[in-house]
Scaffold this motif. Structure first.
Motif, short mmCIF file in Angstrom:
data_model
loop_
_atom_site.label_atom_id
_atom_site.label_comp_id
_atom_site.label_asym_id
_atom_site.label_seq_id
_atom_site.Cartn_x
_atom_site.Cartn_y
_atom_site.Cartn_z
N ARG A 27 22.76 26.51 -0.77
CA ARG A 27 22.99 25.17 -0.21
C ARG A 27 23.44 25.24 1.24
NH1 ARG A 27 25.85 22.45 -5.53
NH2 ARG A 27 23.93 22.33 -6.75
N TYR A 61 20.10 27.48 -10.79
CA TYR A 61 20.55 26.34 -10.00
C TYR A 61 20.17 26.52 -8.53
CZ TYR A 61 23.11 25.11 -14.18
OH TYR A 61 23.43 24.79 -15.47
N ASP A 65 17.55 24.14 -6.48
CA ASP A 65 17.90 23.50 -5.22
C ASP A 65 16.90 23.83 -4.12
OD1 ASP A 65 20.11 22.39 -6.43
OD2 ASP A 65 21.58 23.62 -5.37
N ARG A 69 13.76 20.87 -2.34
CA ARG A 69 13.68 20.39 -0.96
C ARG A 69 12.22 20.31 -0.53
NH1 ARG A 69 18.57 20.77 2.22
NH2 ARG A 69 20.16 20.38 0.65
#
Length: 152
Positions: A27, A61, A65, A69
């Motif tokens: 992230r 996870y 993520d 995007r």
């Protein structure tokens, strides 16, 4: 025009996550990429590094993520994107199923826990029988009221 500073790029490239930090570092790097012009060589290098690191981590996870995007996903090469999709599918996130091997291991562990609990003298219908911190009339209850002598 958005552009990532060279310092941000260098730090993201140099940062290797410890165990359990794959989602955070993914992230963080995605945030740096959000601030970058993805058509620059620096941003493409950073994305390639992120894709490699996230794929190697196998963290579902982090993979989710990264692949969620749209702008980033569009800039992955098709082979790399497909490999990340397969890795994400292997994690079975959101599938509500476990692979047979993992399900069997979990069922075995739960069976062992059930055996331990069944052999326990504790009666869940009578929780008042546990007297922590005081001597109990019951043979199986530990006497926790005694304190250790201080060491000299």
């Amino acid at each position: 025009m958005r552009c990532a500073t060279p310092a941000v790029r260098v730090r993201c490239l140099a940062f290797e996550p410890d165990e359990g930090l794959a989602v955070f570092t993914t992230r963080l790097t995605l945030t740096a990429l959000d601030a970058a012009d993805l058509d620059t060589l620096a941003a493409r290098d950073l994305l390639a590094h992120l894709a490699r690191r996230t794929g190697e981590s196998g963290d579902g996870y982090a993979l989710r993520d990264l692949l969620a995007r749209t702008g980033v996903r569009h800039h992955l090469n098709p082979v790399q994107g497909a490999a990340l999709e397969r890795a994400l599918a292997a994690c079975a996130l959101g599938s509500a199923t476990l692979p047979d091997v993992l399900r069997n291991r979990l069922e075995g562990a739960l069976g062992q826990a059930q055996e331990v609990l069944n052999g326990s003298p504790f009666d869940p219908a009578r929780p008042e029988e546990i007297c922590l911190g005081a001597t109990s009339e019951l043979r199986w209850a530990p006497d926790l009221s005694a304190t250790a002598e201080p060491r000299t």
